[in-house]
Design a protein around this motif. Structure first.
Motif, mmCIF file in Angstrom:
data_model
loop_
_atom_site.group_PDB
_atom_site.id
_atom_site.type_symbol
_atom_site.label_atom_id
_atom_site.label_comp_id
_atom_site.label_asym_id
_atom_site.label_seq_id
_atom_site.Cartn_x
_atom_site.Cartn_y
_atom_site.Cartn_z
ATOM 1 N N TYR A 1 -6.248 -4.769 1.681
ATOM 2 C CA TYR A 1 -5.044 -5.466 1.215
ATOM 3 C C TYR A 1 -3.838 -4.772 1.859
ATOM 4 C CZ TYR A 1 -8.358 -7.240 -2.203
ATOM 5 O OH TYR A 1 -9.451 -7.832 -2.804
ATOM 6 N N TYR B 1 -5.753 -0.331 -0.150
ATOM 7 C CA TYR B 1 -4.365 -0.778 -0.035
ATOM 8 C C TYR B 1 -3.672 0.111 0.983
ATOM 9 C CZ TYR B 1 -5.046 -3.787 -4.044
ATOM 10 O OH TYR B 1 -5.492 -4.788 -4.888
ATOM 11 N N CYS B 2 -3.127 -0.521 2.016
ATOM 12 C CA CYS B 2 -2.478 0.216 3.091
ATOM 13 C C CYS B 2 -1.323 -0.621 3.625
ATOM 14 C CB CYS B 2 -3.471 0.533 4.208
ATOM 15 S SG CYS B 2 -4.180 -0.933 5.013
ATOM 16 N N HIS C 1 -0.725 -4.281 1.793
ATOM 17 C CA HIS C 1 0.552 -4.244 1.081
ATOM 18 C C HIS C 1 0.440 -3.254 -0.070
ATOM 19 C CE1 HIS C 1 -1.291 -6.577 -2.178
ATOM 20 N NE2 HIS C 1 -1.802 -7.374 -1.235
ATOM 21 N N GLU C 2 1.545 -2.913 -0.675
ATOM 22 C CA GLU C 2 1.520 -2.014 -1.821
ATOM 23 C C GLU C 2 1.091 -2.776 -3.069
ATOM 24 O OE1 GLU C 2 4.859 0.411 -4.363
ATOM 25 O OE2 GLU C 2 4.647 0.931 -2.242
ATOM 26 N N PRO C 3 0.164 -2.229 -3.843
ATOM 27 C CA PRO C 3 -0.300 -2.953 -5.032
ATOM 28 C C PRO C 3 0.730 -2.904 -6.157
ATOM 29 C CG PRO C 3 -1.330 -0.800 -4.927
ATOM 30 C CD PRO C 3 -0.549 -0.952 -3.651
ATOM 31 N N TRP D 1 -5.873 3.993 -2.350
ATOM 32 C CA TRP D 1 -4.471 3.632 -2.081
ATOM 33 C C TRP D 1 -3.917 4.645 -1.094
ATOM 34 C CZ3 TRP D 1 -0.218 3.002 -6.418
ATOM 35 C CH2 TRP D 1 0.947 2.465 -5.841
ATOM 36 N N ALA E 1 -2.355 -5.851 -9.750
ATOM 37 C CA ALA E 1 -3.436 -5.514 -8.827
ATOM 38 C C ALA E 1 -4.128 -4.218 -9.246
ATOM 39 C CB ALA E 1 -2.890 -5.387 -7.408
ATOM 40 N N ALA F 1 -10.621 1.437 -5.957
ATOM 41 C CA ALA F 1 -9.695 1.180 -4.859
ATOM 42 C C ALA F 1 -9.184 2.501 -4.306
ATOM 43 C CB ALA F 1 -8.517 0.322 -5.311
#
Length: 452
Positions: free
Chosen positions: A58, A39-40, A60-62, A14, A66, A12
């Motif tokens: 995705y 993730y953004c 949102h913040e993991p 981030w 996640a 992933a």
């Protein structure tokens, strides 16, 4: 960790800033079949999908759950390594890396000078690259200064001048020379404490074969005394400032009046760059003549010019009270109105108040979230300096325009981050320029990024 080691892993990314985009591009180039999650923020999702249609996005913040689903997470530098979700995921076996770490793993033979420090690191790194190029050395200028290392993944240079923030020092690989320009209190929200911030900055010492540090900072000297290959700048035996000149020992090398960037602190930054060049086997005395042609970096004591009979200087990069004091010292012979204040990180402004409370030819306009606290501290100290207290930067500029005498200087040197009103210090600096009557786009670029 090499990029090839990511093959067949659950990976992933981030963060979708420039670092995140550089990581995506590098992985697609080396491992085109690798499945990537991103993730953004929700506002970045559409742009990210357009950037790479194959990304699993995705918006949102993991959380820890996640993050624990991945073998490797490539994290952007602005995301604190001390977030509870990261610590929990690490305990579950997820490994975290970065574009900086991947670049170092891919380039173990590169001749690297890595520069860090609370203040001075960007100017020192840019000076180093500028002066090396003036001596015909093919030099890369990259890192935290504005160009992610992964954007230069497959390019070659004889010397790499790399700026590392306190977020990145622990991500570097072994390197030939590390430089620490200064060490003050900053970024406590990312690191969690002053002690951790200092420890993270000093991680560079563990990575550097030789370490060059500022001899004028006793705490820094104390904390690096055990380094087996420590070098110093800022002392009379080497590169230092004395008698209105940059000197190499007893030799006067370059007059301060010919420096393109003002202030004793910038002269000391030049000493750091020259000492680093010398350590890398380059003729630093000859290179010093290039100081006259160096272009000041945006938002770092950047002269904008004259408007309304006033000189305007953009020092938006100033995010500590010590940086503001350094900026004022560089303008000690002028009538100055300084605009201070911004996002409140709880830093102690007492040394600033003590230093300026009786200063002549100075006016202060406090603004932003911590502006009232700065103003209250000045009033409690019974400061003699004329003081204004407003809410926003636009109001501060209007007040400064009114109270600054003709021929005087309006200085934006906030001593605080920008997040109360702006996305970052660069946006704040551009807004300052525009409100003062200048072309905000004309001041934005850093000269010399990349390889030259």
């Amino acid at each position: 960790m090499r990029i090839t080691e990511l093959a067949a892993q659950r990976v992933a990314i981030w963060g979708f800033g420039r670092e995140g985009r550089a990581a995506i591009h590098a992985l697609r180039k080396r491992l085109p079949a690798l499945t990537l999650a991103l993730y953004c923020s929700a506002s970045e999702a559409a742009q990210a999908q357009a950037f790479d249609a194959a990304l699993r996005i995705y918006p949102h913040e993991p959380d820890a759950v996640a993050l624990s689903a991945y073998d490797i997470v490539i994290k952007s530098p602005g995301i604190s390594a001390y977030k509870p979700a990261i610590i929990t995921a690490q305990a579950q076996g997820t490994r975290f890396t970065s574009g900086t770490a991947l670049w170092f793993a891919e380039n173990p033979q590169a001749r690297v000078v890595a520069v860090t420090g609370t203040k001075g690191k960007s100017t020192t790194t840019a000076l180093l690259a500028h002066l090396a190029r003036a001596q015909g050395v093919r030099t890369a200028l990259a890192g935290n200064i504005g160009l992610p290392l992964l954007e230069l993944l497959d390019q070659q240079a004889d010397l790499w001048a790399i700026e590392l923030s306190s977020f990145q020092t622990g991500e570097a690989g072994p390197l030939e020379l590390g430089v620490i320009t200064s060490l003050y209190e900053e970024h406590l929200d990312w690191h969690g404490s002053r002690e951790r911030y200092v420890a993270d900055k000093l991680k560079l010492a563990d990575k550097a074969h030789r370490l060059l540090v500022n001899a004028q900072q006793p705490p820094l000297l104390e904390k690096t005394v055990q380094h087996p290959q420590r070098l110093l700048f800022g002392q009379t035996e080497g590169w230092h400032v004395a008698d209105d000149a940059i000197r190499r020992g007893e030799q006067s090398v370059f007059p301060l009046q010919h420096m393109s960037v003002p202030g004793l602190h910038n002269a000391l930054n030049a000493c750091a760059a020259l000492a680093a060049l010398e350590a890398m086997g380059i003729d630093a005395v000859a290179a010093a003549q290039g100081l006259a042609s160096f272009r000041p970096l945006p938002h770092r004591l950047q002269p904008l010019g004259e408007r309304d009979g006033l000189q305007w200087i953009n020092d938006s990069i100033s995010t500590t009270p010590q940086a503001t004091l350094a900026a004022l010292e560089s303008l000690h012979d002028r009538q100055v109105t300084v605009i201070v204040g911004g996002h409140d990180r709880g830093l102690d402004w007492t040394p600033f108040v003590d230093a300026v409370r009786s200063r002549k030819a100075l006016r202060i306009v406090a603004q932003g979230a911590n502006g009232p606290r700065i103003a209250a501290a000045l009033r409690a100290a019974k400061s003699d300096v004329p003081l204004g207290d407003v809410d926003h930067l636009a109001d501060a500029i209007e007040m400064a325009r009114t109270i600054t005498p003709q021929g005087g200087t309006v200085l934006l040197s906030p001593g605080a981050p920008s997040f109360d009103q702006f996305h970052d210090y660069a946006e704040r600096g551009r807004r300052f320029a525009a409100l003062a009557g200048f072309d905000e786009q004309a001041i934005a670029g850093i000269e010399g990024l990349g390889i030259g």
